[in-house]
Design an enzyme around this catalytic site. Structure first.
Site, mmCIF file in Angstrom:
data_model
loop_
_atom_site.group_PDB
_atom_site.id
_atom_site.type_symbol
_atom_site.label_atom_id
_atom_site.label_comp_id
_atom_site.label_asym_id
_atom_site.label_seq_id
_atom_site.Cartn_x
_atom_site.Cartn_y
_atom_site.Cartn_z
ATOM 1 N N HIS A 169 -73.665 -45.717 -1.180
ATOM 2 C CA HIS A 169 -73.479 -45.557 -2.720
ATOM 3 C C HIS A 169 -74.437 -44.479 -3.500
ATOM 4 C CE1 HIS A 169 -71.002 -49.106 -2.130
ATOM 5 N NE2 HIS A 169 -72.050 -49.552 -1.200
ATOM 6 N N GLU A 191 -73.550 -24.419 -3.050
ATOM 7 C CA GLU A 191 -72.349 -24.544 -4.241
ATOM 8 C C GLU A 191 -71.118 -23.774 -3.743
ATOM 9 O OE1 GLU A 191 -74.259 -25.144 -8.368
ATOM 10 O OE2 GLU A 191 -75.313 -23.426 -7.343
#
Ligand code: ARG
Length: 458
Positions: free
Chosen positions: A156, A290
């Site tokens: 998480h 990216e």
């Protein structure tokens, strides 16, 4: 310019249609495969006495000359000739005369284009499989360098348990191994010769398809001629494999982006693989990572593109299928460039092991170890979980880490806690204690590394 198929037409093709239907602007890159396929076809035609050896020789010499000129950038691709196949054939006829017109005997552009793409993709698959292996070796070297270095492991994106950087790197070796196997498997189904299917139903001429397969290095021939010209499932399979690979690499890219932030500070990307800002002088941006994340979308797009292109097409060949090439080529180029750039960037990427150690030490990440300590003392796991949860709550309220609690404080929560509890809170001991196969302990990581070294040899 007269078209190869102009016989039954009364009117000239409209200019707008010529521009609309051409594919030479993108399929010209298939030329090496087109020529290779044509040479093999001509040799087979001569062997089967469908054309004479002299004719085959003229055709093959002509094709070789064309290849030399294309290679040297001296070839003039013409939109009037529509695609790579007809450009080469028209030029052959121009160069060697009407005998050049014998090349297209017992062949159609339908099996020709299927052949070209298969030859192209086999070539590319070989390169991609090798590039994946190279990248696996890069991860393996990183795993080796940081085999026992602790870092926080996350679920998480919250600190969960300490892990070793070595194990985190090995996780990518495993993912890439499955990717490589998938491409290898895709190669098996791509490796089938469609030539000889002709337009769709085969030919009345006595061709020898096995011979062509042997010349071109195919391990088998396609059987059903309609299927051979109609399907592009091998391309879709390639794009599925590519999408999975990119999915994995986009996760790596995301981790690199996160880890290189001031907030994490886990890694330092090489300056030579980052870019700056035109306004903010202090910036160093992880653009390569990216773009890998971003380019994943292109590859997924190509997959959906081809699935949609092929959906509900009646058998056999349909011109729609010409649209397969731009997305296929784009995905091939993207996958190769992503693998190449990562292979160069990762060896120059440094982990800040002080920072990862510090991050791994905090955040109550040894709470599970505490619970397992209680289990070893005979406490049922559910109870151990509850007790440990209360201890964590207490520590949070006191603004302390677990290792800062005294034995007395700990014993308030359970009588099963004894002196030996204090050993639980050593991070390096905690890592060593992971004894299961494939666990994060430095010893297990080293064992896995040597197994991988063996597997990735050669
Ligand atoms: N350029 C075409 C393609 O890529 C070649 C096959 C054309 N066949 C035809 N019957 N028009 O699909």
């Amino acid at each position: 310019m007269k078209k190869a198929w102009s016989g039954r037409f009364k009117e000239k093709t409209a200019q707008v249609v010529e521009e609309f239907t051409e594919s030479i602007s993108f399929d010209h890159r298939l030329w090496p495969y087109d020529i290779k396929g044509s040479i093999a076809h001509a040799r087979m035609l001569a062997r089967k006495k469908i054309i004479s050896h002299k004719e085959a020789k003229a055709i093959i010499e002509g094709l070789k000359g064309i290849a030399r000129d294309i290679e040297a950038g001296r070839f003039n691709w013409r939109v009037e000739h529509e695609d790579v196949h007809m450009n080469i054939e028209a030029e052959l006829i121009r160069r060697i005369g009407p005998v050049g017109g014998k090349l297209h005997t017992a062949r159609s552009r339908n099996d020709q284009v299927a052949l070209d793409i298969r030859l192209y993709l086999k070539d590319q698959l070989g390169q991609i499989i090798a590039l994946i292996k190279k990248l696996q070796r890069v991860f393996l070297r990183l795993a080796n360098r940081y085999a026992g270095s602790p870092m926080p492991g996350y679920t998480h994106l919250q600190r969960a348990q300490p892990v070793t950087i070595g194990q985190h790197m090995l996780a990518y070796v495993e993912m890439l191994e499955r990717d490589r196997e998938r491409f290898q498997d895709c190669l098996k189904r791509t490796d089938s010769l469609p030539l000889g299917a002709c337009a769709l139903s085969g030919t009345t001429l006595p061709v020898d398809r096995q011979y062509v397969a042997k010349l071109l290095g195919f391990s088998r021939i396609s059987i059903n001629s309609m299927d051979a010209v109609a399907d592009r499932d091998f391309e879709i399979e390639f794009l599925s494999c590519s999408s999975l690979l990119m999915m994995h690499l986009s996760r790596l890219a995301e981790e690199l982006i996160l880890w290189s932030t001031e907030e994490f500070g886990f890694i330092e990307l090489p300056d030579s693989f980052c870019t700056g800002s035109s306004i903010m002088p202090q910036k160093k941006n992880p653009d390569v990572a990216e773009l890998i994340r971003g380019k994943t979308g292109r590859v997924y797009g190509a997959l959906i593109n081809l699935l949609t292109l092929m959906k509900a097409l009646p058998l056999s060949y349909n011109r729609d299928m010409q649209e397969d090439k731009p997305p296929l080529f784009d995905a091939v180029d993207t996958v190769k460039s992503v693998l190449q750039v990562l292979t160069e960037m990762l060896p120059k990427t440094r982990f800040n092991t002080k920072r990862t150690l510090q991050a791994a030490s905090g955040g109550y990440s040894l709470a599970t170890d505490l619970a397992e300590y209680l289990v070893r003392k005979g406490v049922p796991f559910r109870q151990a979980h509850e007790i440990t949860g209360k201890i964590v709550r207490y520590a949070i309220d006191k603004n302390k880490e677990l290792q800062e609690l005294s034995l007395e404080e700990l014993r308030e929560f359970s009588d099963s806690i004894e002196e030996d509890i204090l050993g639980i809170f050593s991070l390096s001991d905690a890592l060593k204690r992971r004894v299961s196969v494939g666990s994060t302990s430095p010893d297990e990581v080293k064992r896995q590394i040597s197994l991988w070294k063996e597997r990735l040899k050669g």
